[in-house]
Write an enzyme that holds these catalytic residues in place. Structure first.
Site, short mmCIF file in Angstrom:
data_model
loop_
_atom_site.label_atom_id
_atom_site.label_comp_id
_atom_site.label_asym_id
_atom_site.label_seq_id
_atom_site.Cartn_x
_atom_site.Cartn_y
_atom_site.Cartn_z
N GLU A 343 0.88 -1.19 0.00
CA GLU A 343 -0.02 0.10 0.01
C GLU A 343 0.87 1.33 -0.21
O GLU A 343 1.66 1.56 0.96
CB GLU A 343 -0.81 0.10 1.22
CG GLU A 343 -1.84 1.07 1.29
CD GLU A 343 -2.58 1.30 2.43
OE1 GLU A 343 -3.54 2.09 2.60
OE2 GLU A 343 -2.81 0.18 3.31
N ASN A 401 -4.59 5.02 -1.81
CA ASN A 401 -6.03 5.64 -1.45
C ASN A 401 -6.34 6.74 -2.40
O ASN A 401 -5.70 7.69 -2.51
CB ASN A 401 -5.53 6.11 0.18
CG ASN A 401 -5.07 5.00 0.79
OD1 ASN A 401 -6.21 4.17 1.24
ND2 ASN A 401 -4.15 4.91 1.30
N GLU A 433 -8.00 2.45 -3.42
CA GLU A 433 -8.56 1.91 -2.09
C GLU A 433 -9.57 3.07 -1.82
O GLU A 433 -9.04 4.43 -1.86
CB GLU A 433 -7.77 1.61 -0.98
CG GLU A 433 -6.96 0.39 -1.16
CD GLU A 433 -5.96 0.27 0.02
OE1 GLU A 433 -6.23 1.04 1.11
OE2 GLU A 433 -5.24 -0.74 0.13
N ASP A 463 -11.85 0.05 1.50
CA ASP A 463 -10.77 0.06 2.64
C ASP A 463 -11.92 0.19 4.11
O ASP A 463 -12.79 1.08 3.89
CB ASP A 463 -10.11 1.27 2.63
CG ASP A 463 -8.73 1.33 3.51
OD1 ASP A 463 -8.38 0.47 3.89
OD2 ASP A 463 -8.04 2.25 3.49
N GLU A 520 -6.23 -5.63 7.59
CA GLU A 520 -5.28 -4.49 8.05
C GLU A 520 -5.05 -4.55 9.65
O GLU A 520 -5.48 -4.93 10.52
CB GLU A 520 -6.10 -3.28 7.91
CG GLU A 520 -6.54 -2.83 6.37
CD GLU A 520 -6.97 -1.62 6.18
OE1 GLU A 520 -6.51 -0.61 5.56
OE2 GLU A 520 -8.15 -1.60 6.49
#
Length: 566
Positions: A343, A401, A433, A463, A520
């Protein structure tokens, strides 16, 4: 035209004279009539100019008491200058009847007409004042009224700041976070109805313990007097608890997201109404930005706000000068412990402040037009590095993101595929995400843009799954490939049965919908074991690898064991 404004202001003051001043004002008018009568007599009688001075008490009475006051004062003045007042005092020549009768009639007419005009003026001023100091929808006092009330309650700013003998005053600013979205989705009439419902709920809960004000659309204020801080906090908690239940607007149950900020007088800082309101608003916005329901004002908030504004002012330059840096947190497949991607997270290497974490500039940037160039910078940097990494690790994928503002950008679905072609990167290796709640801004447009990205082969992930309230409503409509289970449920999954149950249900739901699951916030081996037993596909977290620079991630690709000691 300053003289005209001053004249209007003085007329308003006369027209809105408090009732306690009316008796002294009436006596003053009578005294003026007597004084003018005496002046006319000693200056020789009504044949000279001095009788015209009688207009002063007549107009004053008309201004203060309307038509009745003007007519009464005029009749008294007319009779005072009537049959008993000589035309010439020296010769004792009397006035003719027609002379004083005409004067009486003229004065009475002028007094009545002036009184009528002042009555109309008073009515208009009262209407203007009501509109200016009352909220149109709820009829509750508004911000101007609150400022005026606080100015009466709080001594001037020159008062001794250390003098805490005055009774405490708590000003609470209440923000309906999703009011704008409700207003936009359901219309302004629904927004007005919602404010009426909220105001009624506040008054019902307070039951006279505090005064309610409507500050702006979506913002209310409450003032508590003669109450200590503990009791104030108790009442604010009661207010917020009231909004845990849905509010019905046009037969639709609306869940409100409410935050509050509290400022208290007296304190050790500057003391005046404007300052107190400002501190309350600052505490409210602070509570909103840090995700708390309530925040009490602290002097450090001033510096934080200035610092944020200054950072936003410098952010565009940072983007242009490549002061931003990317860090990458590895992501592992649980079935074979194989590294499958990372990520990408943005950081800001400020030339004088050092490394600035994303929480200090990203949430604020999301509210401005800076979010679009910032996201494009991130995509450029990630694709450039991803192209090089995939030459040795062809299965590697990088997740970025997206913000709600990015999804509302009309050119995003076209620009991203163009960049993939420019950098010669496979679309399936790029993943965006998005959080559940960002879809609420404009769900139809967001879904349309996501579908366009998915049609180009770009992977999409939800997410922080499980922390919002919109996921199940939109999950079947979204072209989502990946479900990321929030760390809230992962952190204690080995010791809390409820967290394990929620995670298992999420994994099962994702599997039935054909989605890939990523956990996560994995921080220990026990969580890894449980996730493997539940059938989770992949995981990321400090136990597996902390976020690292692009250079360290390149080295890590050749030796995954480095990550756990990074």
């Amino acid at each position: 035209m300053s003289w005209a404004n001053e004249l209007t202001r003085q007329a308003a003051r006369l027209a809105l004279l408090p009732s306690r001043m009316r008796v002294p004002a009436a006596l003053f008018s009578v005294v003026l009539i007597v004084a003018v009568t005496w002046l006319v007599y000693i200056t020789g009688g009504t044949a000279y100019v001095y009788p015209y001075l009688m207009f002063f008490p007549i107009l004053l009475s008309a201004a203060l008491f309307g038509m009745l006051g003007g007519v009464t004062a005029a009749m008294l003045a007319g009779l005072a200058l009537g049959p008993f007042m000589p035309l010439y005092v020296v010769t004792e020549t009397a006035q003719t009847t027609i002379n004083w009768v005409i004067r009486l009639t003229l004065l009475t007419s002028i007094g009545g007409f002036a009184g009528m005009l002042f009555q109309l003026l008073r009515h208009q001023l009262n209407t203007i004042r009501r509109l200016a100091f009352r909220d149109r929808d709820t009829s509750l006092p508004n911000r101007l009224s609150l400022e005026e009330d606080l100015s009466e309650l709080i001594p001037p700013a020159t008062a001794d700041a250390e003098d805490n003998s005055n009774p405490p005053i708590h000003v609470v600013s209440v923000l309906l976070q999703n009011f704008e979205q409700i207003n936009t989705s359901l219309g302004f009439r629904a927004g007005s109805q919602l404010m009426c419902e909220v105001a009624a709920a506040l008054e019902n809960v307070l039951d006279g313990k505090g005064d309610v004000y409507v500050l702006d659309p979506g913002k209310c204020g409450v003032v508590f007097r003669d109450m200590d801080s503990a009791d104030c906090m108790m009442w604010v908690n009661r207010l917020l608890k009231q909004f845990e239940l849905p509010v019905s607007v046009e037969d639709i149950p609306i869940h409100l997201e409410v935050t509050a900020g509290i400022a208290t007088y007296p304190d050790s800082e500057r003391l005046d109404a404007e300052w107190l309101l400002r501190k309350s608003a600052l505490a409210m916005w602070t509570s909103n930005s840090i995700g708390q329901r309530i925040a009490s004002y602290d002097h450090t908030m001033e510096g934080d706000m200035r610092n944020t504004l200054q950072l936003l002012g410098e952010l565009r330059r940072a983007i242009e000068l490549d002061e931003l840096v990317m860090v990458f947190q590895p992501k592992f497949r649980l079935s074979d412990s194989q590294l499958i991607g990372a990520e990408a997270l943005v950081r800001w290497q400020h030339p004088t402040r050092g490394l600035i974490p994303p929480g200090m500039f990203l949430p604020q940037a999301e509210q401005t037009a800076l979010m679009d160039p910032l996201t494009l910078w991130v995509v450029h940097d990630v694709l450039r590095r991803l192209k090089a990494w995939r030459e040795t690790h062809p299965e590697l994928g990088i997740a970025i993101n997206l913000s709600a503002r990015n999804l509302l950008e009309p050119h995003l679905p076209e620009r991203i595929p163009e960049l993939l072609v420019e950098y010669q990167v496979e679309p399936g290796s790029l993943e965006f995400e998005l959080t559940e709640t960002m879809l609420l801004r404009n769900p139809d447009q967001c879904i349309r843009h996501l579908e366009m990205l998915a049609n180009h082969g770009i992977r999409l992930a939800i997410d922080d799954f499980g922390t919002g309230y919109s996921s199940l409503a939109y999950l079947t409509r979204l072209p989502v490939d990946v479900l990321k289970i929030d760390q809230t449920f992962i952190r204690h999954i080995a010791t809390r049965d409820k967290d394990r149950t929620i995670t298992a249900a999420s994994i099962d739901l994702a599997r039935r919908l054909g989605m890939y699951t990523v956990a996560e916030g994995v921080e220990d081996a026990a969580a890894m074991t449980v996730l493997g037993e539940l059938g989770c596909d992949a995981a990321q977290g400090f136990y597996l690898g902390r976020p690292m620079s692009a250079e360290d991630f390149t080295a890590y690709l050749g030796n995954p064991a480095l990550a756990r000691h990074h």
